[in-house]
Design a protein around this motif. Sequence first.
Motif, PDB file in Angstrom:
ATOM      1  N   THR A 250       0.717  -1.207   0.142  1.00 25.01           N
ATOM      2  CA  THR A 250       0.013  -0.116  -0.094  1.00 25.01           C
ATOM      3  C   THR A 250       0.680   1.195  -0.026  1.00 25.01           C
ATOM      4  O   THR A 250       2.156   1.209   0.466  1.00 25.01           O
ATOM      5  N   VAL A 251       0.466   2.326  -0.599  1.00 26.72           N
ATOM      6  CA  VAL A 251       1.014   3.629  -0.573  1.00 26.72           C
ATOM      7  C   VAL A 251      -0.249   4.682  -0.222  1.00 26.72           C
ATOM      8  O   VAL A 251      -1.362   4.448  -0.415  1.00 26.72           O
ATOM      9  N   ASN A 252       0.467   5.421   1.041  1.00 24.06           N
ATOM     10  CA  ASN A 252      -0.684   6.317   1.588  1.00 24.06           C
ATOM     11  C   ASN A 252      -0.403   7.678   1.962  1.00 24.06           C
ATOM     12  O   ASN A 252       0.944   7.886   2.050  1.00 24.06           O
ATOM     13  N   ASP A 253      -1.060   8.415   1.846  1.00 22.16           N
ATOM     14  CA  ASP A 253      -0.629   9.974   2.178  1.00 22.16           C
ATOM     15  C   ASP A 253      -0.481   9.701   3.766  1.00 22.16           C
ATOM     16  O   ASP A 253      -0.793   8.721   4.509  1.00 22.16           O
ATOM     17  N   TYR A 254       0.544  10.713   4.330  1.00 20.13           N
ATOM     18  CA  TYR A 254       1.077  10.586   5.788  1.00 20.13           C
ATOM     19  C   TYR A 254       0.478  11.942   6.295  1.00 20.13           C
ATOM     20  O   TYR A 254       0.757  12.965   6.154  1.00 20.13           O
ATOM     21  N   CYS A 255       0.022  11.718   7.813  1.00 19.65           N
ATOM     22  CA  CYS A 255      -0.745  12.769   8.383  1.00 19.65           C
ATOM     23  C   CYS A 255       0.080  13.554   8.946  1.00 19.65           C
ATOM     24  O   CYS A 255      -0.297  14.905   9.113  1.00 19.65           O
ATOM     25  N   TYR A 256       1.407  13.365   9.196  1.00 18.39           N
ATOM     26  CA  TYR A 256       2.606  14.124   9.708  1.00 18.39           C
ATOM     27  C   TYR A 256       3.300  15.511   8.716  1.00 18.39           C
ATOM     28  O   TYR A 256       3.771  16.231   8.932  1.00 18.39           O
ATOM     29  N   GLU A 257       2.559  15.100   7.498  1.00 19.10           N
ATOM     30  CA  GLU A 257       3.259  16.219   6.413  1.00 19.10           C
ATOM     31  C   GLU A 257       2.621  17.420   6.887  1.00 19.10           C
ATOM     32  O   GLU A 257       1.665  17.845   7.575  1.00 19.10           O
ATOM     33  N   CYS A 258       3.229  18.663   6.445  1.00 14.55           N
ATOM     34  CA  CYS A 258       3.035  19.950   7.133  1.00 14.55           C
ATOM     35  C   CYS A 258       1.719  20.494   7.172  1.00 14.55           C
ATOM     36  O   CYS A 258       1.254  21.148   8.111  1.00 14.55           O
ATOM     37  N   PHE A 259       1.175  20.453   6.172  1.00 12.34           N
ATOM     38  CA  PHE A 259      -0.443  20.942   5.996  1.00 12.34           C
ATOM     39  C   PHE A 259      -1.326  19.973   6.122  1.00 12.34           C
ATOM     40  O   PHE A 259      -2.457  19.904   5.650  1.00 12.34           O
ATOM     41  N   ALA A 260      -1.037  18.727   6.793  1.00  8.87           N
ATOM     42  CA  ALA A 260      -1.918  17.496   6.850  1.00  8.87           C
ATOM     43  C   ALA A 260      -2.404  16.910   5.627  1.00  8.87           C
ATOM     44  O   ALA A 260      -3.590  16.494   5.104  1.00  8.87           O
ATOM     45  N   CYS A 261      -1.291  16.704   4.587  1.00  7.27           N
ATOM     46  CA  CYS A 261      -1.448  16.115   3.165  1.00  7.27           C
ATOM     47  C   CYS A 261      -2.746  16.381   2.691  1.00  7.27           C
ATOM     48  O   CYS A 261      -3.075  17.446   2.441  1.00  7.27           O
ATOM     49  N   ALA A 262      -3.604  15.379   2.533  1.00  9.80           N
ATOM     50  CA  ALA A 262      -4.519  15.572   1.617  1.00  9.80           C
ATOM     51  C   ALA A 262      -5.621  16.584   2.081  1.00  9.80           C
ATOM     52  O   ALA A 262      -6.566  16.966   1.379  1.00  9.80           O
ATOM     53  N   MET A 263      -5.696  16.818   3.586  1.00  4.50           N
ATOM     54  CA  MET A 263      -6.501  17.802   4.005  1.00  4.50           C
ATOM     55  C   MET A 263      -6.276  19.080   3.865  1.00  4.50           C
ATOM     56  O   MET A 263      -7.135  19.980   3.716  1.00  4.50           O
ATOM     57  N   HIS A 264      -4.650  19.520   3.353  1.00  4.95           N
ATOM     58  CA  HIS A 264      -4.393  20.883   3.148  1.00  4.95           C
ATOM     59  C   HIS A 264      -4.870  21.987   4.051  1.00  4.95           C
ATOM     60  O   HIS A 264      -5.458  22.950   3.624  1.00  4.95           O
ATOM     61  N   LEU A 265      -4.785  21.745   5.264  1.00  2.26           N
ATOM     62  CA  LEU A 265      -5.201  22.748   6.261  1.00  2.26           C
ATOM     63  C   LEU A 265      -4.484  23.869   6.412  1.00  2.26           C
ATOM     64  O   LEU A 265      -3.182  23.841   6.890  1.00  2.26           O
ATOM     65  N   PRO A 266      -5.099  25.014   6.189  1.00  2.00           N
ATOM     66  CA  PRO A 266      -4.305  26.556   6.611  1.00  2.00           C
ATOM     67  C   PRO A 266      -4.522  26.703   8.036  1.00  2.00           C
ATOM     68  O   PRO A 266      -5.439  26.363   8.744  1.00  2.00           O
ATOM     69  N   MET A 267      -3.211  26.756   8.707  1.00  2.00           N
ATOM     70  CA  MET A 267      -2.989  27.076  10.041  1.00  2.00           C
ATOM     71  C   MET A 267      -2.231  28.132  10.467  1.00  2.00           C
ATOM     72  O   MET A 267      -1.347  28.846   9.345  1.00  2.00           O
ATOM     73  N   ASP A 268      -2.135  28.600  11.827  1.00  2.00           N
ATOM     74  CA  ASP A 268      -1.363  29.757  12.246  1.00  2.00           C
ATOM     75  C   ASP A 268       0.062  29.298  12.615  1.00  2.00           C
ATOM     76  O   ASP A 268       0.847  30.152  12.968  1.00  2.00           O
ATOM     77  N   ALA A 269       0.301  28.185  12.316  1.00  2.72           N
ATOM     78  CA  ALA A 269       1.638  27.385  12.729  1.00  2.72           C
ATOM     79  C   ALA A 269       1.805  26.069  12.028  1.00  2.72           C
ATOM     80  O   ALA A 269       1.027  25.614  11.646  1.00  2.72           O
ATOM     81  N   PRO A 270       3.160  26.044  11.569  1.00  2.00           N
ATOM     82  CA  PRO A 270       3.467  24.707  10.829  1.00  2.00           C
ATOM     83  C   PRO A 270       3.068  23.627  11.819  1.00  2.00           C
ATOM     84  O   PRO A 270       3.788  23.403  12.953  1.00  2.00           O
ATOM     85  N   TRP A 271       2.898  22.810  11.084  1.00  2.00           N
ATOM     86  CA  TRP A 271       2.278  21.404  11.929  1.00  2.00           C
ATOM     87  C   TRP A 271       1.485  21.294  13.165  1.00  2.00           C
ATOM     88  O   TRP A 271       1.558  20.519  14.034  1.00  2.00           O
TER      89      TRP A 271
END
Length: 365
Positions: free
Chosen positions: A233-254
């Motif tokens: 299997t190959v999958n997105d990884y939740c620890y990616e800086c912007f929450a990978c496939a969720m692409h969350l905008p946040m006020d601080a990295p990670w």
Amino acid sequence: MIDSKNSPKFKASDGREIVLLPGWFDNRMKQGWPYDIKDFRTFVETCILSEKSYPDSAAFCINKLITADAMRSLVEESGYEFRGSERLLDLCTGPAVLPRVFKALGLCKEAYGVDVEDRSGAYSDDKLMSIWRESRDSTYQEADKYGLDIFQWYENINRMQADVNNCFYLLFSIDDSKEDCSMDGYDVSDLLSYEPNETFDVVTMTFGMDYFDIDEFFRKVSALMSVGGVFATVNDYCYECFACAMHLPMDAPWLHVRVTKNDLFRYYDEFRPDIADVARKAMYFPSLHITIKDYMRAAKENGLELCFYRRIINTDYVRDFLFTNPLIRDYFHDMVLPDSRVINRSVIADDFFTRHLAMVFRKVR
């Protein structure tokens, strides 16, 4: 150094004060990648919550052929040798390109797929074989549209999908004598309720694990497999800086992995109330804090042993965070890493720069 004294802070439920970075949120919203996220609400409604269409173009089919090639390479790199007699199951199979091309190549005898939606009609067997045989000519034409040479066009698709290999052997390996790409079964159901009559020697999944609780997922996958079989299997990884496939905008990295999920909801309520409701909808991962060690633990408890894995590292992030700006580098080591280890002690620095995670498990009991 970061002015932690005067910077805005979010107070986590455990009492920690998370230092936010002024301007970080606005900078993220201006990037516009991978979709137009300047309007985050529109992005979530159209790209995460909507039913995604599956086009029947030659280019999309070639996309799936490249992904299938990456999966073949992943399985073989793990040490598994195809015998040709295998029963193969592809999870979240979509248009079922992967299981059919594996069968056409003689890598398995029987090909099955399961998906929550019926996408089996995207490509008939004849159309798939036609696109496959004509892939070199059609991709030259597609590449010309984008002003890319043919290899770069292939490589761009590969990076967006699995980023596992770039030989593209499968694209050029079909001939007229190999025409049986028929499915032996396509089941439309939720994976957790899928109950086939027999087990499988090879199970594959190209993205989709993030929709499941990992303990329930591995319990189900193990039940589907024969002892000695493999799950790749190959999958997105939740620890990616912007929450990978969720692409969350946040006020601080990670930020999403430095606090609990409930605290993250509260952060949006307090600091970004205008998008708080849609941010909740965007967080479709059951957990935001799963590392490779967590996958190994859940798999082992269900009779599966990790025999091979590869991180697909986002080297641009490594450069930008650790080699370009000393302030951001110090912020990462002094704040991001310690904060995240409060939530999950197994996290290491590599986790934060992993875009995709490729894994192969063998069923040992």
